[in-house]
Every structure is written in structure tokens, then in C-alpha cells.
Design a protein around this motif. Structure first.
Motif, short mmCIF file in Angstrom:
data_model
loop_
_atom_site.label_atom_id
_atom_site.label_comp_id
_atom_site.label_asym_id
_atom_site.label_seq_id
_atom_site.Cartn_x
_atom_site.Cartn_y
_atom_site.Cartn_z
N ASP A 153 1.09 -1.42 0.10
CA ASP A 153 -0.10 -0.37 -0.09
C ASP A 153 0.49 0.98 0.26
O ASP A 153 1.40 1.57 1.03
CB ASP A 153 -1.18 -0.02 1.78
N LYS B 54 0.74 4.17 -0.38
CA LYS B 54 -0.53 5.78 0.03
C LYS B 54 0.50 5.57 1.88
O LYS B 54 0.89 6.57 2.26
CB LYS B 54 -1.52 5.54 0.76
N GLU B 55 -0.09 4.26 2.57
CA GLU B 55 0.41 4.23 3.89
C GLU B 55 1.40 3.74 3.97
O GLU B 55 1.87 4.75 4.93
CB GLU B 55 0.20 2.65 4.15
N VAL C 76 4.57 10.23 -6.47
CA VAL C 76 3.79 11.20 -5.44
C VAL C 76 5.21 11.99 -5.07
O VAL C 76 6.47 12.11 -5.32
CB VAL C 76 3.80 10.16 -4.46
N PHE D 237 -0.43 12.52 -5.36
CA PHE D 237 -0.53 11.08 -5.61
C PHE D 237 -0.61 11.08 -6.90
O PHE D 237 -2.09 12.16 -7.82
CB PHE D 237 -1.32 9.99 -5.41
N CYS E 91 -3.66 14.33 -0.22
CA CYS E 91 -4.24 13.66 0.80
C CYS E 91 -2.86 15.18 1.40
O CYS E 91 -2.00 15.43 0.98
CB CYS E 91 -3.91 12.42 0.98
N GLY F 140 -3.58 11.76 6.18
CA GLY F 140 -4.77 11.12 4.47
C GLY F 140 -5.49 11.20 4.20
O GLY F 140 -6.55 9.91 3.16
#
Ligand code: F6R
Length: 590
Positions: free
Chosen positions: A135, A137-138, A164, A206, A215, A219
Motif C-alpha cells: 500500500d 499511500k500507507e 508521489v 499522487f 491528501c 491521509g
């Protein structure tokens, strides 16, 4: 410090990145590198040296990629310390400083990681690889949560088709057109992005073929408004001049005209009407380098105009000085880039102490403007040469207009008229000032000293800074009256002293300092405003340059021969005036 760029959803990423790095090279030129995504694979080329050292990377192709041009802070300029840094399917470029990198590095080494470079930035890619479990984003959120300091990042991962971008205290502009883009500044996006938006501190973008999603560091989804790339963000190349420095000196009249025009906008008029209603008990001006010299020059006339104490100090000193409440203080932070860490932090400190903060800047979307209560516009246009020239004159113009606007309508109208005249005087001085003989004397001097009294003292400081930074000829700027209190011991036949005289009331005093230099066998040059010439000085000084006299804006006019002398000296000595050694244009580290 350091320029970063990224693109996604394009046909030849490497070409776009290479051109962008050439535009960003003023931010640092110790090393350069590019990573591109080709299918599922990331290919990286990086080398010590200027961007041209990775010319071969133009042929990499790719549909997405990131690039970096470095001003070394942690670790010397070398291939290993060049960005991007790669690990575990990630590739990362960074502008800023990771202040807690040593602690993070120790932790990662204890977990078995091996580091390749001496940079602070490499910890970022290690953290991303550590936290990635499928993941992206995480992994990004967990990584940024561990970082302290200032960081603008662009990140590639082999499983993600785009890039990103992360912003915290260093700039990231995102752009869209035929693809998605991000860069440290707008000129690097000109020609590729039609619309742009400025990421705020604590935001992440992103980018992939489909466009951007945003974000915050927690998040939560964020949104940004894109607007057309402003015309002043286009640098336009050297336009037939051999260097940006001389092109930008030639743009001084336009910088003054555009700055004056910006004061006429409704927003600016409203801001000054609001300022006039406040009763300030003091004005504090802050900046670094050339911006500090513009502040110092403005302080002389400013105090006379508004009748309260006006002081100028370098931002790096100011921010660490203990002070009480600044209620009732106007704090004007002067910065071409609006990014200089010391200036931005000084503004934050002053605001926290209760001052009203004005950002006097050439970059309306900068970190400084986001801290400030009001923006005092400088409209010099994109300045690419590392040495500030037209932005200095733009800052002098903006500060002069600011003080006269505070003093009231009659003073403002008078200053506007004087500035209109100064614009014409600058154009005349650029084409008529004969500086070649002085530049030759500078090129062969063991040291060059600049002296002046009153508002000519900051002009002398600036003349000295300009000469040493682009030509590497050593020297110093002194108040003319201080010469005899010590510095005169430096004078011998190998030195040249340049005196600046633009105030008839102080002309004789500075002339005596020139006499003292000549009496010790030193060589002397004089930059003198019309009508200020002390009797006999022309005969005694070896070089004499006359400039038109502007009573309200003397520092703008005297800057022209001083900048031309610095430029010609650099060229005679074979230096690159646009990219002096060890320097970078935006000093975003402390
Ligand atoms: C000298 C020069 C520097 C800058 C200083 C502040 O020619 O360019 O001294 O003036 O680094 O930069 P800004 O104005 O961007 O804050």
C-alpha cells in the motif's frame, strides 16, 4: 537548495526531466540524477557535476520519472551522494534537510539496512522500503510521520505508474497539461504544464495518467485549485545575451516598472490603506545577503519618511536574538525567492512575538507569503542568475514605495514619480556606464574594497558582495568613515578601493576617505551621482564613473555600474557569473 522535478503520463519522461533540471540548475549544481519508469522497472542515472554530466540520461525514455539537481549539505558532491536514492523498488529525490536523520539511520542500521551515501536524504528511501506492504499511500504516510526538518520529495515506485510528491517547508508546485508534473519552482514547469497549483505544507500529491489526487499527512483527502501558469513564471532563456546576469541587469528598468505597477492593483491599495490605519512604533527589516542590503538601504529613507525607528538586520542573526513583545512593530521580511530559511523563520518568530509581518518578495506563492499578514510585491520576473541583480533593484523600489505609502498620499505620489524617473536613469546607465577599465583593475587587484556613507554604505556592501561572489576577487565593504579606524591598514598598491557617492551632503566626507587611500598608494575608483562631485576628486581618482542622480532611489542607480563591474570582472577572469562556485540561489537550509 536542490531542485526536484517529476512527471507522469508522458511519452519521453527523460527529455522532460533533463530540460526541467537545466531550468532548476540555479538551485544547486553539485550533482544531478534522473530515474525513469520503463514498464515495471526503474532505471537511474546520476553523477557528480552539473546537469550536463547526465546528458546521456536524456535517451532513457520512460512514461514517468523524477529528477534532482543538488547543492550539497550532508556529504560531499559525489556519484553516491547524488540523488535519486533507490531501495526496495523505490526511487526518491529530496530538497531540504532531514534534521533527525542520524537517529533514523542508526535505527535502520540496527535493523540490518546498509547505507550507500552520506546524505540525510537516504533515510527517506529506507523508511519507504521498510513501511511498504503493498500500500503505497500507507508507506508514504508512515514515512513522513517519522521525518523532522524540511522536505520536498518526489517518489517513484515500481508498482505505481505515476509519482508521489510531498511538501513540508520546501516548495512543490504541481502542474497539469499533457501529463502530470511537479517541480521546485514554476519556471521549470513552463512549456510543459498549462495549469499549476502550489502544494501547502503537509500535503501529498499522487499523480498518475488519470490526474492528481491529494491528501494531508493524516491521509485525509485534500483538494487544490489549479490556475494558468502565470506569465512572469517564464524565464525566456538568455534571449541572445551571453549570460543570465547581463540579461537580468538589462531587465532592471522593467523590474522597476512592473513593481510600481503592482502597487496600483486594488489588493495592494487595500492592504496599504489597512497598514496606514495602524500606528507602528517601529519597523524592523530583515533579509539575507543582497536582500539584507536592500533592507539596509531602505531603512535610511524609511525612517525619515515615517518618523519612527526603522532598523535592518540579517535574518540569521535576528531570529536567534531574545526579544520581548513586538506588538506595534511592522516586520518586513525581504526575500527574492521567499524561500530563504533564515528569513522565513525570522518572520515566523516576529509574528509569534506580535509583529505584523509583511513579505517583500518576488515570488507571490512562496513560503514567506504564507507566513505573512500582507505581501509587498516585487515584480522583477524570474531571476535565474545565482547573483541577485534586478531583484535587488526591485526590492529597493518596493521598499521605497512601501515607506512612502505609509507616509501618506503626497509622499507616495512623489515616490511614484521619482521611480518613473529612476527607470529612465537605469536604462541610460546600463547603456552608458563605461566599466571596462575598472573591471580590468578589479581582475588584477589583490583585493577590492567598497566604501560609502549613509545610504551609500549598503550600496558599497552590495557592490562588494556582487564582485566577490561572481569573480572570487577578495574584498570587503566598509562605511567610508570607518576606513581610518583599521581597514586602511589593508591598503597598498595592489588594492583597489571603489567609493560610492550619491549624496551631496556627504560627498566631501567620502572624498576625504578616497584621498587617504590615494595617499597610501592605493588605487581608487569613484561611482558618483551627477551634481555630487567633490572638487578635484575626478583628477585624483584613477577611475571615475558618473551616474544620474535620484534623490529618493540612489541605491537603484548606483547598483548598475557596481553590478556591471562585477559581471565584467567575472567574464575577464573566465568565471561563470551565472553559477558561481559553492553557491545556490535559494538557501533553504539554516
Ligand atoms: C547575492 C544573493 C544572495 C541572496 C540571499 C537571499 O547575489 O543572491 O545573497 O540575496 O541568499 O536570498 P533571497 O532574497 O531569495 O532570500
Amino acid at each position: 537548495m536542490c531542485g526536484i522535478i517529476a512527471c507522469a503520463g508522458v511519452r519521453r519522461a527523460s527529455e522532460i526531466l533533463y530540460k526541467g533540471l537545466c531550468d532548476l540548475e540555479y538551485r544547486g549544481y553539485d550533482s544531478a540524477g534522473i530515474s525513469v519508469k520503463r514498464g515495471g522497472e526503474i532505471v537511474t542515472v546520476k553523477r557528480a557535476g552539473r546537469v550536463s554530466a547526465i546528458e546521456c540520461a536524456r535517451r532513457l525514455g520512460g512514461s514517468a520519472g523524477i529528477g534532482h539537481t543538488r547543492w550539497a549539505t550532508h556529504g560531499r558532491p559525489s556519484d553516491e551522494n547524488a540523488h535519486p536514492h533507490c531501495r526496495g523498488g523505490f526511487s526518491v529525490v529530496h530538497n531540504g534537510i532531514i534534521e533527525n536523520y542520524a537517529v533514523l539511520k542508526e535505527e535502520l542500521i540496527a535493523e540490518g539496512d546498509e547505507f550507500i551515501s552520506q546524505t540525510d536524504s537516504e533515510v527517506v528511501v529506507h523508511l519507504l522500503a521498510k513501511y511498504y506492504r503493498g500500500d503505497l499511500k500507507e508507506a508514504v504516510l508512515r514515512t513522513v510521520a517519522r521525518l523532522k526538518g524540511a522536505f520536498a520529495l518526489c517518489i517513484l515506485h515500481e508498482d505505481f505508474e505515476g509519482f508521489v510528491a510531498v511538501k513540508y517547508r520546501n516548495p512543490v508546485i504541481v502542474g497539469c497539461g499533457n501529463g502530470c508534473f511537479a517541480a521546485s519552482d514554476m519556471p521549470a514547469l513552463s512549456g510543459i504544464a498549462a495549469r499549476v497549483a502550489v502544494l501547502k505544507d503537509g500535503q501529498i500529491a499522487f499523480a498518475c495518467e488519470g490526474g492528481f489526487t491529494f491528501c494531508d499527512f493524516e491521509g485525509n483527502a485534500a483538494s487544490l485549485t489549479f490556475s494558468p501558469l502565470p506569465p512572469q513564471a517564464r524565464s525566456g532563456g538568455t534571449a541572445g545575451f551571453p549570460h543570465y546576469m547581463i540579461k537580468e541587469i538589462n531587465e532592471i528598468p522593467a523590474a522597476i516598472r512592473q513593481t510600481a505597477a503592482a502597487f496600483e492593483t486594488e489588493g495592494c491599495a487595500r492592504a496599504f490603506a489597512k497598514l496606514r490605519r495602524k500606528k507602528f512604533s517601529q519597523v524592523m527589516l530583515c533579509g539575507c545577503g543582497t536582500a539584507y542590503h536592500a533592507a539596509l538601504a531602505a531603512a535610511y529613507a524609511g525612517e525619515e519618511l515615517i518618523g519612527v525607528p526603522v532598523r535592518a538586520e540579517t535574518a540569521g542573526e535576528y531570529r536567534y536574538r531574545r526579544r520581548g513583545s513586538l506588538a506595534g512593530t511592522l516586520f518586513a521580511a525581504v526575500s527574492q525567492s521567499g524561500e530563504t530559511a533564515d528569513t522565513v523563520e525570522a518572520a515566523r518568530t516576529a509574528k509569534a512575538a506580535g509583529a505584523l509581518v509583511a513579505a517583500v518578495t518576488n515570488v507571490p506563492y512562496s513560503a514567506l507569503t504564507s507566513v505573512a499578514d500582507i505581501v509587498v510585491p516585487v515584480r522583477a520576473g524570474a531571476e535565474i542568475c545565482v547573483a541577485a541583480t534586478k531583484s535587488y533593484c526591485g526590492q529597493c523600489a518596493a521598499l521605497g514605495l512601501m515607506f512612502s505609502a505609509l507616509a501618506g498620499g503626497r509622499h507616495y505620489r512623489q515616490a511614484k514619480r521619482a521611480l518613473g524617473e529612476a527607470e529612465g536613469m537605469c536604462a541610460g546607465a546600463i547603456s552608458h556606464c563605461a566599466v571596462e577599465d575598472v573591471a580590468r583593475a578589479c581582475a588584477s587587484a589583490s583585493a577590492v574594497y567598497f566604501i560609502g556613507r549613509g545610504a551609500d554604505y549598503p550600496a558599497a556592501l552590495e557592490g562588494s558582495l556582487k564582485l566577490k561572489e561572481v569573480s572570487y576577487v577578495p574584498g570587503e565593504g566598509f562605511p567610508a568613515g570607518e576606513l581610518k579606524h583599521g581597514p586602511i591598514a589593508l591598503i597598498d598598491g595592489g588594492t583597489l578601493t571603489v567609493a560610492v557617492i550619491t549624496d551631496p551632503a556627504l560627498a566631501e566626507k567620502t572624498a576625504s576617505a578616497v584621498e587617504q587611500v590615494c595617499a597610501r598608494g592605493g588605487r581608487a575608483a569613484v561611482v558618483c551621482a551627477e551634481g555630487c562631485e567633490p572638487e578635484g576628486l575626478r583628477e585624483r581618482a584613477e577611475f571615475f564613473i558618473t551616474v544620474p542622480r535620484s534623490a529618493l532611489f540612489p541605491a537603484i542607480i548606483s547598483a548598475i555600474p557596481l553590478q556591471l563591474i562585477a559581471y565584467r570582472t567575472a567574464v575577464i577572469l573566465g568565471r561563470d557569473p551565472d553559477k558561481p562556485r559553492n553557491l545556490a540561489k535559494s538557501v533553504t537550509v539554516e
